[in-house]
Enzyme design. Structure first.
Site, PDB file in Angstrom:
ATOM      1  N   SER A   1       0.846  -1.190   0.000  1.00  0.00           N
ATOM      2  CA  SER A   1       0.000   0.000   0.000  1.00  0.00           C
ATOM      3  C   SER A   1       0.889   1.251   0.000  1.00  0.00           C
ATOM      4  CB  SER A   1      -0.964  -0.040   1.190  1.00  0.00           C
ATOM      5  OG  SER A   1      -2.002   0.875   1.030  1.00  0.00           O
TER       6      SER A   1
ATOM      7  N   ASP B   1      -9.542  -3.738  -5.793  1.00  0.00           N
ATOM      8  CA  ASP B   1      -8.993  -2.856  -4.761  1.00  0.00           C
ATOM      9  C   ASP B   1      -9.511  -1.433  -4.968  1.00  0.00           C
ATOM     10  OD1 ASP B   1      -7.480  -1.463  -2.904  1.00  0.00           O
ATOM     11  OD2 ASP B   1      -5.594  -2.435  -3.436  1.00  0.00           O
TER      12      ASP B   1
ATOM     13  N   HIS C   1      -8.280  -4.882  -1.348  1.00  0.00           N
ATOM     14  CA  HIS C   1      -7.014  -4.336  -0.876  1.00  0.00           C
ATOM     15  C   HIS C   1      -6.257  -5.318   0.011  1.00  0.00           C
ATOM     16  CE1 HIS C   1      -4.259  -1.034  -0.309  1.00  0.00           C
ATOM     17  NE2 HIS C   1      -4.348  -1.121   1.009  1.00  0.00           N
TER      18      HIS C   1
END
Length: 690
Positions: free
Chosen positions: A541, A627, A661
């Protein structure tokens, strides 16, 4: 050997602040485009072919994780009113089963040796039954009504974090007819159980509306609050005392709280204190005739105060600001407060009795992580807390706030011959170019020689004031048992060393995060922990941004880089206010759309913008098609551009086609994905046959 897929290059220019830039892979953005999907599938096939030699190692790693994990297990029951709530897992099943039993005392019921169901168990929600027939499943809301008779729960079957809200009558076991589509995480019951508050998101994935749903009404709900400032999101929660509802609006640097009595759900929310002030963050809880308030007005590392419920205009001081201690949270109970804090790079807890002296909860390991666990009971002297270190598995304690005694309720089982005495954990400090000392948490197996020959995995994040505290990992044992040194780089931009640590790693100081990570890598080599041809980096991320940016600075420092759901196309994303979360993110990165200085600064570090015609190490980028936080197109574009403009590699892209995600949702699927990444990293360290 199969050749890597070649993404077509299409001229797509952007103009900002007099700067014209060509983005040849901008077309890789639409998940509905058959050509995009075909390209991602071709990338998956190529990655599978390039890693086929690791199939045996992947299977061994998966088996190691599985064999060390107690597959049939229970959590420590948590008391709420007349029930003990817990969850459990069963061997061969992917998801947790949520349960409760009637309470017959204040001590949690004894857990059976075989971790089977507790006597008198009532199953509230079985994730395996709900997930049947679906490739992905997650729960976004799980909230019991104040009287214990109703359960609000919300499910997601795509990974896009849009949930369907339902209500279950726990006295009959049947779902009510109420169904609300498109809700976000969290929610709160009114005291009576007739109303449930929930949030929804806008097109940019910003939680912006709070709704009040009346059970049995046949309608989704009544809008009770809308956050119109695009920098802010909003949420709703019920105080532990169950007397007040808190509606909080928050940006990255500012927050505002509204409150309402929980027994008056159709009433009007009131603003707490002076209201919204730019740069001032506030969190609160309720205790008796007052609210306790944590805020940073005139206090960089926050101060703890209180204000009367009847008049919240003035915040009085309970704990003064300290430059060496960051106050992070406050939890209110009937006769004490619990403050989560951070000092010297370690988390901690302080107990503040209403009629006694403050006491810190003490532990004797050199590095560890401690945080409050589930504590729904208001009138109790027992604090449930969670503790772990890099050698001590996750441990659940009950802390007696009256006597200071710690009662270990459960330590996570690690099957096989695991012993913490076989491992060493400690803290090193790297020195950054500007003289800042950067902490590194390290764990390795005893007997590893500090001669520069050990393989090493260096992990980093460094954004949003999020601290990556020392933690235990069963999967990580498969690395350290093969002689790998594991290191956490606590770079600026995180919160490990207080608010200034965060401020000095964001906005126009963001590059400190990247140079800190490189300096940590250099320290590990200079301190003879490893060498560049054995050192692999990993981050996900915003930590994926860290991976891409530091690679452009020092690609020769690493034998490989694993970037998971990586935020590598940062400039293009933060320039586009229609993208999920972009406007909210301007308080973290700056606003390059309207500020030329921010634009130039971000352009100078954004990974996608700064790929050089030089030798890069092998890279594995892992992403998910659904995501919503970091679009799949970011790593897809990054890998395509690396192949075209850089040397070295190979550069691999792996896309989960049914996930969000957090990757795959089932625990066995998640273990397989972790085994895939671990096998690839071991291969870059020269340990593929280990």
């Amino acid at each position: 050997m199969q050749t890597p897929p070649t993404a077509k290059r299409i001229d797509s220019t952007r103009e900002h602040h007099g700067d014209t830039v060509n983005d040849p892979y901008a077309w890789l953005k639409d998940p509905q485009d058959p050509e995009t999907v075909a390209y991602l599938e071709a990338e998956n096939a190529y990655t599978q072919e390039r890693t086929e030699h690791l199939a045996g190692l992947r299977e061994r790693l998966f088996t190691e994780i599985k064999d060390r994990t107690k597959e049939t297990d229970l959590s420590v029951p948590t008391r709420k009113d007349g029930w003990w709530y817990y969850s459990r897992t069963e061997e061969g099943k992917q998801y947790r089963i949520h349960c409760r039993v009637a309470a017959n005392g204040d001590t949690p019921p004894e857990l059976p040796q075989d971790s089977s169901a507790l006597p008198g168990e009532q199953v509230l929600l079985d994730g395996n039954a709900l997930a049947e027939g679906h490739d992905f499943f997650s729960i976004g809301v799980f909230d019991i009504s104040c009287d214990g008779n109703l359960l609000a729960y919300a499910t997601d079957y795509a990974g896009n974090e849009r949930f369907t809200l339902r209500f279950k009558d726990l006295t009959t076991g049947e779902d009510l007819s109420d169904v609300v589509e498109g809700v976000f995480y969290g929610g709160a019951w009114a005291a009576s159980g007739d109303y449930f508050f929930y949030t929804t998101v806008d097109d940019a994935w910003r939680p912006h509306k709070v709704w009040r749903h009346q059970l049995g009404s046949g309608e989704d709900g009544v809008l009770v609050y809308e956050e119109t400032d695009e920098r802010f999101g909003t949420g709703i929660e019920l105080s532990r005392s169950q007397e007040y509802l808190f509606c909080e609006s928050h940006s990255k640097v500012t927050s505002e709280i509204r409150f309402l009595r929980a027994d008056d759900p159709t009433g009007e929310f009131q603003v707490m204190g002076p209201g919204r002030r730019q740069g001032v963050e506030v969190s609160a809880d309720h205790q008796g005739d007052r609210f306790v308030v944590l805020h940073n007005h005139g206090a960089e590392n926050f101060t703890l105060g209180w204000t009367p419920v009847a008049d919240t205009s003035q915040f009085n001081v309970l704990l003064e600001h300290r430059a060496d201690t960051r106050l992070e949270s406050v939890s209110a109970f009937a006769d004490h407060l619990v403050v989560g804090l951070r000092r010297d790079g370690l988390s901690g807890l302080r107990i503040l009795p209403t009629d006694g002296e403050a006491r810190d909860v003490a532990f004797d390991e050199p590095i560890y992580s401690v945080h409050p666990d589930s504590n729904p009971e208001y009138d109790t002297s027992m604090l449930r807390l969670s503790y772990q270190s890099m050698v001590t598995p996750e441990s659940v304690y009950d802390y007696d706030t009256a006597t200071g005694e710690l009662h270990l309720r459960k330590r996570k089982d690690v099957l096989g011959d695991y012993s913490p005495d076989d491992y060493v954990q400690h803290r090193d400090w790297a020195t950054a170019a500007d003289g800042t000392r950067v902490p590194i948490s390290i764990v390795h197996r005893k007997g590893v020689e500090r001669d520069g020959n050990a393989p090493c995995l260096l992990y980093g994040y460094g954004s949003y004031e999020h601290s990556i505290d020392p933690y235990f990992s069963i999967a990580r044992l498969s690395l350290v048992d093969r002689g790998v040194v594991f290191a956490l780089a606590h770079v600026r931009g995180g919160g490990e060393m207080g608010r200034a640590w965060y401020d000095n790693g964001k906005m126009l100081s963001k590059k400190n995060s990247f140079t800190d990570f490189v300096d940590c890598a250099e320290h590990l080599v200079e301190a003879k922990w490893s060498a560049p041809d054995r050192l692999v980096a990993r981050g996900g991320s915003a930590g994926g941004l860290l991976m891409g940016a530091m690679l452009n600075l020092a690609p020769h420092r690493f034998a490989g880089v694993c970037a998971e759901v990586p935020f590598v196309d940062a400039l293009n994303t933060i320039l586009d206010p229609t993208m999920p979360l972009t406007v909210i993110e301007w308080d973290e990165w700056g606003d390059p759309l309207h500020n030329a200085d921010v634009y130039e600064y971000m352009k100078s570090y954004s990974p996608y913008e700064n790929i050089a015609n030089t030798e890069y190490p092998p890279i594995l980028a892992v992403t998910s098609l659904n995501d919503t936080r970091v679009g799949f197109h970011e790593p897809a574009k990054w890998i395509a551009r690396l192949r075209h403009e850089a040397k070295g590699g190979p550069f691999l892209l792996k896309t989960e086609m049914e996930a969000g995600h957090g990757g795959r949702s089932g625990r066995y699927d998640a273990w397989k994905e972790e085994a895939f990444s671990l096998a690839w990293m071991l291969d870059q360290m020269g340990l593929a046959k280990a």
